[in-house]
Design an enzyme around this catalytic site. Sequence first.
Site, short mmCIF file in Angstrom:
data_model
loop_
_atom_site.label_atom_id
_atom_site.label_comp_id
_atom_site.label_asym_id
_atom_site.label_seq_id
_atom_site.Cartn_x
_atom_site.Cartn_y
_atom_site.Cartn_z
N SER A 143 -11.34 -0.34 2.70
CA SER A 143 -12.26 -1.14 1.65
C SER A 143 -13.88 -1.28 1.81
O SER A 143 -14.14 -1.08 3.14
CB SER A 143 -11.19 -2.35 1.43
OG SER A 143 -11.93 -3.61 1.36
N TYR A 156 -7.29 -8.92 7.10
CA TYR A 156 -7.32 -7.37 6.19
C TYR A 156 -8.47 -6.63 6.52
O TYR A 156 -8.80 -5.79 6.85
CB TYR A 156 -7.80 -9.10 4.72
CG TYR A 156 -7.99 -7.44 3.71
CD1 TYR A 156 -6.52 -7.03 2.95
CD2 TYR A 156 -8.95 -7.05 2.58
CE1 TYR A 156 -6.38 -5.30 2.06
CE2 TYR A 156 -8.70 -6.36 1.74
CZ TYR A 156 -8.26 -5.43 1.75
OH TYR A 156 -7.94 -4.30 1.23
P1 NDP Z 1 -2.02 -3.20 -5.93
O1 NDP Z 1 -1.28 -4.43 -5.30
O2 NDP Z 1 -2.14 -2.84 -7.18
O3 NDP Z 1 -0.74 -1.72 -5.33
C1 NDP Z 1 -0.09 -2.16 -4.19
C2 NDP Z 1 1.04 -0.77 -4.16
O4 NDP Z 1 1.03 -0.83 -2.12
C3 NDP Z 1 1.52 -1.04 -5.05
O5 NDP Z 1 2.05 0.03 -5.90
C4 NDP Z 1 2.90 -0.91 -4.01
O6 NDP Z 1 4.03 -1.51 -4.21
C5 NDP Z 1 2.20 -0.73 -2.11
N1 NDP Z 1 3.12 -1.08 -1.30
C6 NDP Z 1 2.85 -2.85 -0.77
N2 NDP Z 1 3.35 -2.64 -0.02
C7 NDP Z 1 3.77 -0.97 0.64
C8 NDP Z 1 5.10 -0.84 1.28
N3 NDP Z 1 5.30 -1.83 3.03
N4 NDP Z 1 5.32 0.10 1.36
C9 NDP Z 1 5.34 0.67 0.16
N5 NDP Z 1 4.34 0.69 -0.76
C10 NDP Z 1 4.00 -0.57 -0.37
O7 NDP Z 1 -3.28 -2.93 -5.45
P2 NDP Z 1 -4.10 -1.68 -5.11
O8 NDP Z 1 -4.06 -0.66 -6.04
O9 NDP Z 1 -5.95 -2.48 -5.49
O10 NDP Z 1 -3.98 -1.36 -3.70
C11 NDP Z 1 -3.75 -0.18 -3.38
C12 NDP Z 1 -5.44 -0.09 -2.00
O11 NDP Z 1 -6.40 -0.35 -2.09
C13 NDP Z 1 -4.36 -0.80 -1.14
O12 NDP Z 1 -4.52 -0.03 0.59
C14 NDP Z 1 -5.61 -1.84 -0.87
O13 NDP Z 1 -6.02 -2.86 0.14
C15 NDP Z 1 -6.52 -1.47 -1.00
N6 NDP Z 1 -7.73 -1.72 -2.09
C16 NDP Z 1 -7.85 -2.07 -3.36
C17 NDP Z 1 -9.74 -2.68 -3.46
C18 NDP Z 1 -9.17 -3.11 -5.26
O14 NDP Z 1 -10.68 -4.13 -5.72
N7 NDP Z 1 -8.07 -3.32 -5.80
C19 NDP Z 1 -10.77 -3.32 -3.37
C20 NDP Z 1 -10.70 -2.71 -1.77
C21 NDP Z 1 -9.34 -1.86 -1.11
P3 NDP Z 1 5.39 -1.49 -3.70
O15 NDP Z 1 5.31 -2.83 -4.00
O16 NDP Z 1 6.05 -1.18 -5.03
O17 NDP Z 1 6.39 -0.92 -2.53
#
Ligand code: NDP
Length: 247
Positions: A143, A156
Amino acid sequence: MSSEIKGKVIVITGASSGLGEAAARLLSAKGARIVLGARRAERIESLAKELIAQGGEAIAVTTDVVSREEMDALVNAAVTKFGRIDVLINNAGLMPNSPLEMLKVEDWDRMIDVNLRGVLYGIASVLPHMKAQKSGHIINVSSVSGHKVSPGTAVYAATKHGVRIISEGLRQEVKPYNIRTTIVSPGAVATELPDSITEADIAASVKEIYKTAIPAESFARVVAFAIEQPEEVDINEILFRPTAQEY
Ligand code: NDP
């Protein structure tokens, strides 16, 4: 391993929404065989069905990345179904930011468990296969918070700095096995990520930053770029933001 995306077996954690879902769609459209992991089974199952209906190959494996066994099962399902694993996108993560003084220790633990331990478990699950194949590509999602910190983001940011350090250490260690490593550090991208913030002030300031958020396809294109380089080219790190984002 060819430089083409077509035919590659790509495992994506956190594939039920946001960045993971967008990457699955684009990589499937480019001919990759996709293995979707996340906890929300119905979401990844319907996404797999959709990708197959569009002519792709995909399976969904309900996975909590905090479980070493479930992470192993996700990767083993890829190898059983498709015979190998070419790329892991270690993407699952959450961002329930708050000032440290609020002592939201459970949120700290969840971020450490998913954002850090989950990434390590992913690496542990794919490394034996990639070593044996003498090829592979591990993409870890960090990130902007892997490069800087601001009030309310300490834990975070620590996990995302940690992801970058782990990735760089991994990069140096896996040279003998022909494994590529990529860190992707997005700025504000429109996903469900801010929904996990429960602290009102932080939620308001994040909402402000996310006014300029860009679509999740931006991440998918970055990942595709790294994957489709010739095998001898290792894209180690990409930081991208909305053009309008100052932070
Ligand atoms: P979302 O909240 O849309 O997606 C997060 C995903 O992580 C979901 O698919 C969720 O699936 C999954 N997840 C969470 N906990 C678990 C777990 N214990 N086991 C398996 N899967 C898990 O957010 P983003 O798509 O934005 O996030 C994806 C990545 O990108 C993250 O690492 C985030 O930190 C990073 N990021 C995002 C940014 C942004 O602006 N969007 C900026 C910088 C980094 P489910 O709940 O079904 O398990």
